[in-house]
Design an enzyme around this catalytic site. Structure first.
Site, PDB file in Angstrom:
ATOM      1  N   ARG A  34       0.827  -1.219   0.000  1.00 33.29           N
ATOM      2  CA  ARG A  34       0.000   0.000   0.000  1.00 33.29           C
ATOM      3  C   ARG A  34       0.859   1.265   0.000  1.00 33.29           C
ATOM      4  O   ARG A  34       0.429   2.295  -0.533  1.00 33.29           O
ATOM      5  CB  ARG A  34      -0.946  -0.012   1.196  1.00 33.29           C
ATOM      6  CG  ARG A  34      -2.086  -0.989   0.977  1.00 33.29           C
ATOM      7  CD  ARG A  34      -3.034  -1.047   2.130  1.00 33.29           C
ATOM      8  NE  ARG A  34      -4.300  -1.623   1.718  1.00 33.29           N
ATOM      9  CZ  ARG A  34      -5.270  -1.983   2.549  1.00 33.29           C
ATOM     10  NH1 ARG A  34      -5.107  -1.820   3.839  1.00 33.29           N
ATOM     11  NH2 ARG A  34      -6.389  -2.483   2.094  1.00 33.29           N
ATOM     12  N   LYS A 196     -17.835 -17.142   3.879  1.00 32.92           N
ATOM     13  CA  LYS A 196     -19.285 -17.041   4.072  1.00 32.92           C
ATOM     14  C   LYS A 196     -20.031 -16.475   2.875  1.00 32.92           C
ATOM     15  O   LYS A 196     -19.594 -15.500   2.260  1.00 32.92           O
ATOM     16  CB  LYS A 196     -19.554 -16.108   5.246  1.00 32.92           C
ATOM     17  CG  LYS A 196     -19.132 -16.669   6.580  1.00 32.92           C
ATOM     18  CD  LYS A 196     -19.498 -15.668   7.626  1.00 32.92           C
ATOM     19  CE  LYS A 196     -19.233 -16.154   9.016  1.00 32.92           C
ATOM     20  NZ  LYS A 196     -19.434 -15.044   9.960  1.00 32.92           N
ATOM     21  N   GLY A 347      -8.501  -8.937   0.264  1.00 34.47           N
ATOM     22  CA  GLY A 347      -7.272  -9.239   0.993  1.00 34.47           C
ATOM     23  C   GLY A 347      -6.742 -10.646   0.798  1.00 34.47           C
ATOM     24  O   GLY A 347      -5.587 -10.838   0.411  1.00 34.47           O
TER      25      GLY A 347
HETATM   26  P1  AMP Z   1     -13.000 -14.082   2.898  1.00 35.76           P
HETATM   27  O1  AMP Z   1     -12.307 -13.070   3.775  1.00 35.76           O
HETATM   28  O2  AMP Z   1     -14.486 -14.032   2.958  1.00 35.76           O
HETATM   29  O3  AMP Z   1     -12.471 -14.056   1.480  1.00 35.76           O
HETATM   30  O4  AMP Z   1     -12.681 -15.490   3.508  1.00 35.76           O
HETATM   31  C1  AMP Z   1     -11.380 -15.957   3.585  1.00 35.76           C
HETATM   32  C2  AMP Z   1     -11.325 -17.045   4.566  1.00 35.76           C
HETATM   33  O5  AMP Z   1     -12.169 -18.090   4.154  1.00 35.76           O
HETATM   34  C3  AMP Z   1      -9.951 -17.621   4.709  1.00 35.76           C
HETATM   35  O6  AMP Z   1      -9.478 -17.352   6.000  1.00 35.76           O
HETATM   36  C4  AMP Z   1     -10.172 -19.107   4.493  1.00 35.76           C
HETATM   37  O7  AMP Z   1      -9.471 -19.903   5.411  1.00 35.76           O
HETATM   38  C5  AMP Z   1     -11.653 -19.270   4.689  1.00 35.76           C
HETATM   39  N1  AMP Z   1     -12.161 -20.461   4.013  1.00 35.76           N
HETATM   40  C6  AMP Z   1     -12.055 -20.766   2.718  1.00 35.76           C
HETATM   41  N2  AMP Z   1     -12.562 -21.992   2.482  1.00 35.76           N
HETATM   42  C7  AMP Z   1     -12.981 -22.493   3.659  1.00 35.76           C
HETATM   43  C8  AMP Z   1     -13.567 -23.705   4.071  1.00 35.76           C
HETATM   44  N3  AMP Z   1     -13.818 -24.686   3.200  1.00 35.76           N
HETATM   45  N4  AMP Z   1     -13.861 -23.868   5.379  1.00 35.76           N
HETATM   46  C9  AMP Z   1     -13.600 -22.901   6.263  1.00 35.76           C
HETATM   47  N5  AMP Z   1     -13.056 -21.712   5.944  1.00 35.76           N
HETATM   48  C10 AMP Z   1     -12.738 -21.505   4.654  1.00 35.76           C
END
Ligand code: AMP
Length: 388
Positions: A34, A196, A347
């Protein structure tokens, strides 16, 4: 949006909102992406005969000074990158002491203010604070794309009181992400992952009518698989979104590609035992941790021939080496596309592409997670609006 060339900067003091919200551990900067991204605007202003006063937030202090969140370590790194001194002003940005210090700046000189979130009025967009901050410059430039979705004093508040323009980074981000809302070239493929559905539902809903294909991986895929009646074991999912997932599958089923196999683990750990199972038949005590090998291939072939691509969110728990292979495969597949316009936002997908060594093979990597998602949700960003 007003641009830098529309601003009179010769001999002026320009207050620039940058995004120096960088990871710092024990006073050591862990990633200076950044800071590097802010250089073109600073250099342009200096070359145009301005002095520059930089302003940023760092972390989430509770509306008062907190040494844990000082911007002091940024000044020497910025100074190295710019090749000239950067004066760090440790007093509160709104104080008379700070004003007196910035008034000593000569054209060509640079100062960095202390964390603007030490000001209790910052997140409230307090008009008193806006007025104090406006004293620090003859003009205001917003270059903090990562904060452009916040209606805070240092982002949109102060802009109303000074001649203003969007900086080069802001303009670049808005143009790059804007192309994803109105893609010039098809097929247009979007890959969404992460933990999520609820975090990304608005982006999914806003982009689905526009895309040719949407590949859904990561933890959020299991909500869709459960909505279809699949058995997902202990995999992460959101029952509140099953109806929504069914609705989207009903309306856009032809466009949505879900993983058919999963690398499951018997624990949420890098030491877990693993096995590849169908995504809709995960054993009771196992959880889906990554997309499986068949899905990696299917996702890569769904990307073949794409001319516009957006990727946000990892395909699995990529922080654990054992479950990073799906995310790395997508990073490679996106980077390998010939002649496509490829954008990575958010991120975790940015750290995934950096980790995979493919970062310089994509068209654009967004510096703003939340801001890039809000833009793709079709929302107007207060910072961008304030630059009109
Ligand atoms: P986000 O910030 O919404 O892009 O989510 C990223 C996070 O999703 C990361 O820390 C990953 O470890 C988590 N993640 C991805 N796939 C899975 C999964 N199958 N089960 C649990 N967490 C997950």
């Amino acid at each position: 949006m007003q641009t830098l060339d529309q601003l009179n900067i010769q001999g002026k003091r320009v207050l620039v909102r940058v995004d120096y919200n960088v990871p710092i551990k024990d006073g050591v900067i862990q990633d200076d992406t950044r800071i590097t991204a802010s250089l073109p605007t600073i250099q342009r202003l200096l070359a145009g005969g301005a002095s520059v006063v930089l302003m940023s937030h760092l972390g989430r202090p509770k509306g008062g000074p907190d040494p844990k969140y000082t911007l002091a370590p940024i000044a020497p790194r910025l100074s190295d990158l710019l090749g000239q001194p950067v004066k760090f002003i440790a007093s509160l940005p709104s104080s008379d002491e700070t004003l007196a210090q910035v008034q000593t700046l000569e054209p060509g000189e640079v100062a960095l203010l202390e964390n603007v979130r030490f000001e209790p009025g910052e997140e409230k967009n307090d008009q008193g604070l806006n007025e104090k901050l406006a004293r620090l410059g003859d003009a205001f430039v917003l270059d903090a794309f990562g904060s452009a979705h916040r209606a805070h004093s240092s982002v949109s508040g102060v802009a109303g009181l000074l001649p203003h323009a969007g900086g080069l980074l802001l303009a670049d981000e808005v143009t790059a992400l804007g192309k994803l809302l109105h893609p010039a070239e098809r097929p247009y493929v979007v890959i969404i992952g992460g933990a999520k559905v609820s975090d990304k539902l608005k982006v999914i809903e806003n982009l689905l009518p526009t895309v040719d294909r949407m590949l859904i991986g990561g933890g959020m895929a299991y909500t869709f698989v459960k909505a279809q009646g699949g058995k997902i074991g202990k995999s992460i999912h959101e029952d509140d979104f099953l109806d929504k997932a069914r609705e989207l599958l009903g309306k856009y089923g032809g466009k949505i590609v879900l993983p058919t196999d999963t690398l499951a683990g018997d624990a949420f750990s890098n030491d877990a035992n693993t096995r590849v199972v169908p995504t809709n038949a995960i054993p009771d005590d196992w959880e889906g941790m990554d997309i499986g090998p068949e899905s990696q291939k299917a996702f890569a072939s769904a990307l073949e021939g794409a001319r516009t691509v957006f990727w946000n969110g990892p395909m699995g728990v990529f922080e654990f080496e054992k479950f990073a292979s799906g995310t790395n495969a997508i990073a490679r597949a996106v980077a390998d596309l010939q002649g496509a316009y490829t954008v990575i936002g958010g991120g975790d997908s940015v750290s995934a592409i950096n980790k995979s060594g493919q970062a310089d093979r994509v068209s654009h990597i967004s510096t703003g997670g939340g801001a890039s998602l809000e833009l793709l949700e079709g929302q107007k960003l207060p910072g961008v609006e304030a630059m009109a």
